[in-house]
Design a protein around this motif. Structure first.
Motif, short mmCIF file in Angstrom:
data_model
loop_
_atom_site.label_atom_id
_atom_site.label_comp_id
_atom_site.label_asym_id
_atom_site.label_seq_id
_atom_site.Cartn_x
_atom_site.Cartn_y
_atom_site.Cartn_z
N UNK A 147 0.64 -1.10 0.18
CA UNK A 147 0.03 -0.13 -0.08
C UNK A 147 0.85 1.31 0.16
N UNK A 148 2.00 1.18 0.75
CA UNK A 148 2.98 2.46 0.67
C UNK A 148 3.54 2.49 -0.52
N UNK A 149 3.82 1.37 -1.40
CA UNK A 149 4.51 1.32 -2.53
C UNK A 149 3.40 1.39 -3.93
N UNK A 150 2.45 1.07 -3.50
CA UNK A 150 1.23 1.55 -4.47
C UNK A 150 1.23 3.00 -4.67
N UNK A 151 1.29 3.62 -3.59
CA UNK A 151 0.96 5.06 -3.46
C UNK A 151 2.31 5.80 -4.07
N UNK A 152 3.60 5.30 -3.57
CA UNK A 152 4.79 6.25 -3.85
C UNK A 152 5.26 5.55 -5.19
N UNK A 153 5.31 4.59 -5.28
CA UNK A 153 6.17 3.86 -6.74
C UNK A 153 5.29 3.60 -7.80
N UNK A 154 4.02 3.17 -7.50
CA UNK A 154 3.06 3.03 -8.67
C UNK A 154 2.29 4.31 -9.37
N UNK A 155 1.73 4.87 -8.21
CA UNK A 155 0.74 6.05 -8.74
C UNK A 155 1.64 7.48 -8.74
N UNK A 156 2.49 7.76 -7.72
CA UNK A 156 3.10 8.75 -7.58
C UNK A 156 4.11 9.00 -8.40
N UNK A 157 4.64 7.95 -9.10
CA UNK A 157 5.71 8.13 -10.35
C UNK A 157 5.57 7.93 -11.71
N UNK A 158 3.92 8.02 -11.83
CA UNK A 158 3.33 8.06 -13.34
C UNK A 158 3.77 9.22 -13.84
N UNK A 159 3.64 9.24 -15.03
CA UNK A 159 3.88 10.72 -15.75
C UNK A 159 2.66 11.50 -15.68
N UNK A 160 1.56 10.96 -15.22
CA UNK A 160 0.37 11.73 -15.01
C UNK A 160 0.41 12.51 -13.82
#
Lengths: 494, 494
Positions: free
Chosen positions: A294-307
């Motif tokens: 859950x921390x990595x989904x936010x930090x790595x997955x969602x928050x490092x998207x180009x979007x």
């Protein structure tokens, strides 16, 4: 049914003591003056001792026996399952061993702090040997009680249901995938030019304001939580009062702000647990792998998207002024930068699993006796060379870098990479099921993602196993494939 | 001797739980987000419940019986005396009554908050009646157990050894002294001209920096303590970690800075308790009257002397800029300003005892049944008229202003004025014994005063009674004379 209700009352009390402990821990890291540390240790030990007595009270065993014949709904049954697991684990280990471990880890951890500074593994080795010996004793007892191998019983402490054999398959798949992939990524990265370097200093109060704004953007509720400063970022708290800490560096806002988002991911999970079960074992977060996902989904997955970075970069420029490193494409490059290094906590998402795989292999070798402790520094450096092609120049940058083993946590490391892989698989499923998630992130709108997570992960708490959470949410068991696809798409897009 | 050692171990654990409670309380007032309050109440109630179980464990009674035959040194004997007192008090009151009181006070306190805002005594009256009825029950049981009157048993909760008859004599002496003295003071003050009014706003960060500087000047050790902000100033903590809170007002730094010094006085006492006894009952601060004497000795006695104000005024001017109100003589006039008012916590030292005497008379009348609760507002206003010549326009400024009774604290109020009188008698003795104290204060040097206090008060902890502390330190029992002399010398010097 009465027996089950009595167990609920008893475990509510235990949970409440755990909540109190979390406040005392937070305070010790964030608020306490140095003079308070001795007495604080007493406070923590006393509350832990009382909790252990309550948990291992023989009447709990009797109540569990009776409650198992009661007519329970699925959440109650899952709650009883968690209660039984806690009771079995806690009552299996003799009080004398618990105390010996507590003393040994406390002495070892204390010595490790200076040994690390001085890069002197030999100094802490005898104390670590003691911790290892006692851990073997504990693991043996737990394994027998839970009918699993010693190492699996230790892993089970952090991630119930995980096994070394399943983890080993996943990790070896990645270890095979990594070398040529990493070469390709580094070559492509090199071709694209130098790494953009932010020019500081960056005022701490502005970093802090931005961290708070980002946490709110993701969905952190400040009326039910706080954000403070500590030496190392962490998140803790209890229902209604979740606390994030961040560590700021005036020369570099890049790390601190992603760390804040990482901890926000943890806290969001906790804030979304079902309140009606908040005092019961089934209402707690599932194991560490799901938590880390859950921390990595936010930090790595969602928050490092180009979007999302297209939403974030203007906030950087607004807070810290225009500069080259904060142009959208450069901030994205910074947040996608790959660079093999010695230190796990500084690693990018491509090389991070290598750090974990190394520790996974080594802790098994240490526990099985195949690797004598004296050879750990050598084995560590050799492993780093094999996995990432670099050799630490000293043990501070090698086997002394992490507190885990010195604090008695064997079996913890794998959860980091299980979490990363789970995050990738969950995020892929979420964005496939909800095509509006990514366009939302570009506007700083996390609501669709949050709802999906609440429905598929957060709201389930510990009512089902980690495997079931992943299988229900993604339609598949956890595999390294989603993570590898994610990396290929992010770092080597066609 | 074994029994005594077992008691020490047991009470060390109880004390540690008390320390943990103090951190949880502090956090609730200073740090906790609103979402945490329900679960925090559970945490506090759970720890208090465990403490109560430990304290009233029948084995404690057996151990006390055995230990009374042991060969104890004076501090151990005093410790056993305190242990016995705690055990007797706690085990006398049935668990059911403890819980009923806890529920009743919690409900009453909750209702009081809005009733006070709306100045509506009738709304909270039935809940206060319930609290009063249960307090009568508790006081009756305690009085029988301790062989004293009901009201004395309640006073004993806060100030062991004090009695209503001794307090009554002291208070009535002051009540007789006050009217003509107050008239003379007010007349003299009027002749000297208008009250100097500081012109703000005064930046909070500057007030806070000055408050910290002043606390350090008095001797507060920030490596073993903190200073923070809360709605109402208080001090708490445990050995090695003492915490002061202050409430700042941007329009007026006068109150906040003296409040900081007041709390520093409390914390200085705690920081100077003998560390070798810090986990035992005998190592704790003596009752509330001695505690209040230490805060008032710093705030009212030492820090409002012309000597200290001559040190303080330049700091005000440095922090907030030159202005008329901060000239030495005007700051002194501000800190010696006398003005009868409705609110106890805002009162000057001359009129403050009148507020306490009123409450002392009224709580006795309430407990004896002479005053029906419905008549409290009337009796309050009549009492204020008699003592200070003013009548509150509503109950918010009258009998609803203080939380104490609504939270179940009957017998607490007298300790404020006992503290003020003790402070005056101690400070007179200290400055007589050590003529360098006052010249020291003019330079911000508290070391001689601190040493005297440590020798004569702080270092004794609870090894002797309050009466003995005062008698040893000043050569006399507590009398109103020293306080009255102090007031005459400060407000009507020849």
């Amino acid at each position: 049914m009465d027996a089950y209700r009595d167990l609920e009352t008893h475990f509510k009390k235990l949970n409440t003591l755990g909540d109190a402990l979390s406040v005392l821990h937070w305070d010790a890291s964030v608020m306490m003056p140095v003079g308070g540390s001795l007495a604080r240790s007493d406070q923590l030990a006393t509350l832990r001792g009382i909790s252990h007595e309550l948990l291992t009270d023989p009447k709990v065993g009797d109540l569990i026996g009776t409650a198992e014949n009661a007519d329970l709904d699925p959440w109650q049954a899952a709650n009883l399952h968690e209660i039984r697991r806690s009771y079995l684990r806690a009552s299996a280990v003799p009080q004398k061993l618990v105390e010996a471990l507590s003393q040994a880890t406390s002495a070892c951890e204390h010595s490790w702090r200076t040994a690390k500074q001085d890069a002197d593994f030999a100094r802490v080795q005898p104390l670590l040997q003691k911790v290892l010996d006692l851990t073997l004793e504990e693991g043996g007892i737990l394994g027998e009680t839970l009918d699993m191998s010693l190492y699996d019983a230790l892993i089970d402490t952090y991630e119930p249901g995980a096994s070394a054999s399943a983890i080993g398959q996943i990790f070896e798949d990645y270890a095979a995938f990594l070398p040529s992939f990493l070469d390709d990524v580094l070559e492509k990265q090199k071709r694209a030019g130098e790494k953009p370097i932010p020019e500081g200093p960056f005022a701490i109060d502005k970093q802090e304001a931005l961290a708070r704004h980002l946490a709110e953007t993701v969905g952190f509720d400040f009326s039910a939580g706080r954000m403070d400063v500590s030496a190392h970022p962490f998140s803790t708290g209890y229902a209604g009062d979740r606390r994030i800490t961040v560590s700021y560096n005036p020369d570099d806002p890049i790390l601190a702000l992603m760390a804040a988002l990482h901890e926000t991911g943890h806290s969001l999970y906790e804030q979304n647990l079902p309140t009606e079960w908040s005092g019961q074992p089934v209402g707690q977060a599932r194991g560490m792998a799901i938590h880390e996902s859950q921390s990595l989904l936010i930090e790595m997955q969602a928050c490092r998207t180009p979007e999302f970075v297209s939403f974030l970069a203007p906030l950087f420029r607004e807070a810290f002024g225009e500069q080259d490193a904060f142009r959208d494409e450069n901030l994205l490059r910074l947040y996608h930068w790959v660079e093999p290094g010695f230190i796990r906590v500084m690693a990018d998402e491509v090389t991070y699993p290598a750090h974990v795989i190394l520790r996974f292999r080594l802790e098994q070798a240490l526990l099985s006796g195949d690797l004598p402790l004296a050879d750990l520094p050598y084995a560590w450096n050799e492993g780093m060379q094999g996995l990432l092609g670099i050799t630490p120049p000293n043990d501070r940058l090698g086997c002394l870098q992490d507190i885990h083993w010195y604090a008695g946590s064997f079996g913890y490391f794998p959860t980091y990479t299980l979490g990363a892989m789970t995050a990738a698989q969950l995020f892929a499923a979420a964005t496939e099921a909800e095509p509006d998630i990514l366009p939302g992130l570009a506007k700083g709108d996390f609501s669709i993602l949050r709802d999906w997570l609440k429905r598929n992960v957060h709201g389930l708490a510990s009512s089902v196993s980690s495997d079931e959470i992943v299988a229900h949410a993604t339609g598949r068991r956890l595999e390294p494939k989603a993570f590898e696809s994610h990396l290929k798409q992010r770092y080597l897009p066609k």
